[in-house]
Design an enzyme around this catalytic site. Structure first.
Site, PDB file in Angstrom:
ATOM      1  N   ASP A  72      54.131 -42.415  -7.957  1.00  0.00           N
ATOM      2  CA  ASP A  72      53.720 -40.988  -7.576  1.00  0.00           C
ATOM      3  C   ASP A  72      52.928 -40.227  -8.712  1.00  0.00           C
ATOM      4  O   ASP A  72      53.259 -39.044  -9.057  1.00  0.00           O
ATOM      5  CB  ASP A  72      54.864 -40.063  -7.394  1.00  0.00           C
ATOM      6  CG  ASP A  72      54.586 -38.744  -6.574  1.00  0.00           C
ATOM      7  OD1 ASP A  72      53.540 -38.660  -6.276  1.00  0.00           O
ATOM      8  OD2 ASP A  72      55.531 -37.883  -6.346  1.00  0.00           O
TER       9      ASP A  72
ATOM     10  N   GLY B 178      54.281 -32.511  -9.942  1.00  0.00           N
ATOM     11  CA  GLY B 178      53.684 -33.678 -10.523  1.00  0.00           C
ATOM     12  C   GLY B 178      53.508 -34.350 -11.687  1.00  0.00           C
ATOM     13  O   GLY B 178      53.338 -33.252 -12.613  1.00  0.00           O
TER      14      GLY B 178
ATOM     15  N   ASN C  19      46.221 -36.965  -0.115  1.00  0.00           N
ATOM     16  CA  ASN C  19      45.922 -35.731  -0.078  1.00  0.00           C
ATOM     17  C   ASN C  19      44.562 -35.402  -0.953  1.00  0.00           C
ATOM     18  O   ASN C  19      45.049 -34.509  -2.005  1.00  0.00           O
ATOM     19  CB  ASN C  19      47.178 -34.974  -0.494  1.00  0.00           C
ATOM     20  CG  ASN C  19      47.601 -35.479  -1.759  1.00  0.00           C
ATOM     21  OD1 ASN C  19      47.332 -36.501  -2.334  1.00  0.00           O
ATOM     22  ND2 ASN C  19      48.487 -34.687  -2.597  1.00  0.00           N
TER      23      ASN C  19
END
Lengths: 434, 198, 307
Positions: A303, A322, A90
């Site tokens: 992540d 995030g 992304n």
């Protein structure tokens, strides 16, 4: 090439031994080794583990170089003991063509601190409408095997089925961000007691579990490999356990933060704790730890999601989801899994190196393999950990370009002292070598 | 009671006025108020008492005002209007003193316009409470005149304010504290001088 | 009292009672006076920082601050630096640099006042944040109940409507519980949050069953847009099941009162004849809002050194 003699390390936490590294490979492991011309690394008391492999890293380049670059993210990874990271798709532009994935791969090679393995987008522009050129990415220099629209769910069931089927042609795997978008419109945090009180729109566990249930059925039906990103709920662990018992080729990852933190962190509305999927309840945390311990969850994946200050220093709802993870991942696993007795050091190596490498198809690449055992003849990808030191996390001292660590001010066990990538030290005495 | 001939000196810490002393002082102040009322409109049939309003400053000024009114009525047979004016919201030293719960502000139905308002407080010290009370009165009406009655005047004024009726003058040092206790608020009538805790 | 008023849970029973008592004393002190102004906060600056349009709440706070002689600055997001993309933090630091002692903030994001409180030295008063809380509304509601019924302990309050999205409901549930009232929330299950089981309330889906036992009925505003998101099938069905009309009002006890935080959707959650009846406290609530907000500003600012 400088050879290294690592003295007194404890492979997998076992008896102390010397490790001789020559020409990028482990030449020997044994007592009182000596080698003329080799640089000696004192590793007395340090635990030796194979270099870690991250299945899920956001390096932000191209597009958000103000938050992270391939180089700064690679440095953070090396300091965390990683020798390979999968760079999520992304970016801006999205990594949905051979051109973009090759660009990311080359930037990783230039940085030279870890092997940067690009992940390709499943659908064009992550829009969930039509398949990206998956084969072209697989055949490119970047050799993409993991495909993911992470950040978005491939929610169209027919499209998901086709993606699962299509990547079988080159032994790929679809890594699904399991989130039914119709159930999470505007969602801000785990839906439960706390979201009700804090007035933040809830992200129900069922939105994750519904997609996992659907996808394991689809994967089973078409005989394809499925990987589930950042599993966060107890129900998801149950579904995965059921699917594996039925022989479905499904693997799954859990993040360090979901192993440690709960939705209690949302009290105070500091968006450093905003993440997708959201932090869940203590019951979920316990189920995730148990699932990782028994192998239902195959891997720990960070992540790692750097965000610029202005994207976090805001109202909760306006902040991007995030958190950083690379530099503290191993310490969090030590705290949540090793010090609790749920995993031994071999287990840590399995969940953070062997299995993620296998899922990403990095184990059989000859000299460039990852996730191989600490044994003579294998590529010298390894880290040396001081398990006794406890470190208080200071975001300002992190190598990442961003500061959004959820562990700020928290004391965590373990410190990566040295990391070697194919025999070359990328970290020595806790400092990156380049 | 100390004779006025004695030189001003700091009192020894301890009881300054006993319960009986307080009663005697209140009675004397009531008589002085009656005399003053008679000068408002000489020859008025009620001795001017219907023009008098005693306004107590909470906390202890309020019961003190009621006591004075009761004694005046006992001596003259005439009831005197009583009110209370909480001055907290008019203080200029809130930042240093901190907030506190407010107490009632109640004026007699006849109001205070064109009447002799006597503010009643327990201790006169810096004068800041009285200044705040004067500001409050300004917002509450327009009295003919305003006078001040205090049980104890301990000195150390910071403003050009003096009392018209004083129960007892007590020279103190700044470090000392004068505490007035009344039955209504504290269960006992007494006035104490203490050394402030360090 | 804490330095900020961010949510009802910031007030323990003593604090909440102090606010209500202070408001009552202020009310009494100002009753019938020509000069409705007190010098208490002279020289202090209160900023009304409104990211959402809410004329009534802003005016109420403005009046409260002005009656205490504070300087008031109204800062609305529209037409300001905020509409040019300035962050909440930068706005807060700017206001602080200008010497604000208190920031009264209304924001569409839950928790925005909590964030603000981390960045400024002055007091922060939450004037409504997203779907989280609106503590001064709950204080004025409690004040109104106490004024009408003479007590809060043991008073049975039914809160009816869109509890899920209501900051008024969240603050009232917490505050009324703190003050000893017994709260029942009444709504279709779609408009109750998952997790409501942990709230100190009874839950009912049946308004008719709750009304005869209620001393207070608090109707919440229901936005017709919710219908499009399938929270309920139609405005008509909602109104039929959960609206307070004259017939339902007849089921209330003799002394029961009807409240609404405003603005009302007449004909949706409340019928005109109910809103205008003697049971309705809707106009009193507005007036009480000023007194309660004066009390809050006095208690938060009165004793503090200026920022």
């Amino acid at each position: 090439m400088t050879n290294h003699l690592i003295k007194g390390a404890r492979p997998y936490g076992g008896e102390p031994a010397d490790i001789l590294v020559t020409d990028g490979r482990i030449a020997a492991i044994g007592d009182s080794l000596s080698a003329t011309g080799a640089e000696v690394v004192d590793a007395a008391g340090l635990i030796a583990l194979p270099g870690l492999v991250d299945l899920h890293t956001h390096l932000r380049e191209p597009g958000r170089e103000d938050a992270e670059t391939v180089e700064t993210g690679s440095r953070a990874a090396a300091l965390g003991g990683f020798t390979a990271v999968h760079a999520m798709a992304n970016t801006d532009p999205v990594a949905d063509t051979a051109g973009v994935v090759e660009q990311v791969w080359r930037l990783g090679e230039q940085a030279g601190l870890v092997d940067v393995v690009p992940v390709g987008a499943v659908t064009v522009g992550l829009k969930g409408e039509r398949l990206a050129e998956l084969g072209a990415m697989a055949d490119s220099a970047a050799r993409v095997r993991v495909f993911s629209d992470d950040g978005h769910c491939v929610s169209d069931p027919a499209l998901m089925r086709r993606a699962l089927e299509y990547v079988k042609a080159f032994d790929g795997v679809v890594a699904q961000h399991a989130e039914e978008p119709r159930l999470t419109a505007g969602a801000q945090m785990h839906e439960g007691d706390r979201s009700a009180r804090l007035g933040l729109t809830g992200w129900p566990a069922a939105a994750e579990e519904a997609i996992i249930a659907r996808d394991v059925l689809l994967a089973g039906h078409v005989g394809a490999r499925l990987h589930v990103c950042h599993v966060s709920t107890a129900g998801s662990v149950e579904l995965l356990r059921w699917a594996k018992s039925r022989g479905v080729q499904v693997t799954a990852e859990v993040t360090p933060h979901h192993l440690l933190l709960t939705d209690a962190c949302a009290e105070g509305y500091d968006p450093v704790f905003k993440v997708n999927p959201p932090l869940r309840t203590d019951e979920d945390v316990q189920a995730l730890r148990a699932g990782l311990a028994d192998g239902t969850i195959d891997a720990v994946a960070t992540d790692h999601a750097p965000h610029a200050v202005e994207d976090k220093e805001s109202e909760w709802a306006q902040a991007r989801p995030g958190m950083l993870g690379l530099e503290q991942a191993l310490s969090v696993v030590v705290e949540t899994m090793v010090e609790t007795g749920l995993l031994d050091w071999a287990g840590v190596a399995d969940r953070m190196s062997v299995r993620p490498a296998a899922i990403g198809r990095l184990s059989g690449l000859g000299d460039r393999s990852h996730g191989r055992p600490l044994a003579p003849g294998e590529p010298a990808n390894l880290l040396l950990l001081d398990p006794t030191t406890r470190v208080t996390v200071d975001p300002a001292s992190l190598a990442s370009r961003s500061r959004n660590s959820p562990y700020a001010g928290r004391e965590l066990p373990g410190r990566v002292v040295h990391t070697f990538l194919r025999g070359v030290p990328t970290v020595l005495d806790g400092k990156a070598t380049r | 009671m100390a004779s006025s001939a004695e030189p001003a000196r700091e009192p020894v810490p301890g009881a300054l006025l006993s319960s009986a002393d307080v009663a005697r002082v209140v009675d004397r102040m009531a008589h002085q108020l009656i005399e003053r009322a008679a000068t408002i409109e000489p020859g008025a049939p009620d001795g001017g008492l219907s023009d008098l309003v005693l306004v107590g400053i909470p906390t202890r000024g309020a019961p003190l005002a009621r006591r004075l009114a009761a004694r005046i009525e006992a001596f003259t047979g005439t009831a005197v209007d009583v009110g209370t004016a909480d001055i907290t919201l008019y203080r200029d030293d809130l930042r240093r003193r901190g907030v506190r719960a407010l107490e009632p502000t109640v004026l007699p139905d006849a109001g205070i316009d064109d009447r002799l308002v006597v503010l009643v407080d327990d201790v006169l010290f810096s004068g800041r409470s009285v200044r705040a009370a004067l500001d409050a009165l300004r917002d509450l009406g327009r009295p003919r005149s305003v006078q001040l009655a205090v049980l104890v005047d301990r000195g150390h004024r910071e403003l050009p304010i003096r009392a018209d009726f004083v129960g007892k003058n007590v020279p103190t040092s700044r470090s000392q504290q004068v505490r007035v206790h009344l039955t209504e608020t504290d269960g006992v009538d007494e006035v104490l001088v203490t050394e402030a805790a360090e | 009292m804490k330095r900020h008023l961010l949510e009802a849970a910031d007030l323990d029973r003593g604090d909440a009672t102090l606010v209500l008592d202070t408001a009552a004393q202020i009310d009494q002190a100002l009753a019938g006076r020509e000069v409705k102004k007190l010098p208490t906060l002279r020289g202090r600056t209160v900023v009304n920082l409104f990211y959402e349009d809410s004329t009534r709440t802003r005016i109420s706070f403005e009046l409260a601050a002005k009656r205490l002689s504070a300087d008031v600055i109204n800062f609305s997001a529209k037409g300001s630096s905020v509409s040019k993309g300035e962050s909440l933090k930068d706005t807060a630091l700017t206001l602080e640099a200008m010497g604000s002692d208190a920031i009264v903030v209304r924001h569409s994001a839950s928790g925005a006042p909590h964030r603000l409180a981390n960045w400024v030295r002055g007091s922060v008063v939450n004037a409504g944040d997203g779907t989280h809380e609106h503590p001064t509304q709950a204080l004025l509601d409690a004040y109104t109940i106490r004024q009408r019924l003479g007590r809060l302990e043991g008073v049975r309050v039914a809160i009816v409507g869109d509890v899920l999205h209501s900051r008024v409901a969240r603050s009232n549930v917490r505050l009324l519980h703190t003050l000893g009232a017994e709260v029942t929330v009444v709504a279709p299950p779609t408009l109750l949050p998952v997790g409501i089981g942990t709230w100190p309330v009874e839950v009912s889906y049946d308004l008719d069953a709750v009304l005869p036992k209620a001393d207070v009925v608090m109707m919440l505003r229901v936005q017709a847009e919710r219908m499009n998101a399938s929270f309920f099938p139609s405005a008509r069905e909602y109104s039929r099941r959960y609206g307070l009309d004259a017939r339902r009002m007849g089921a209330l006890g003799d002394d029961a009162i009807v409240m609404h935080p405003g603005p009302m959707n007449r004909g949706m959650e409340i019928a005109a004849e109910v809103a205008d009846s003697v049971r309705s406290t809707i106009v009193e609530q507005v007036g009480n809002g000023v007194s309660v907000r004066m009390a809050v500003l006095y208690l938060l600012l009165g004793g503090n050194e200026p920022a």
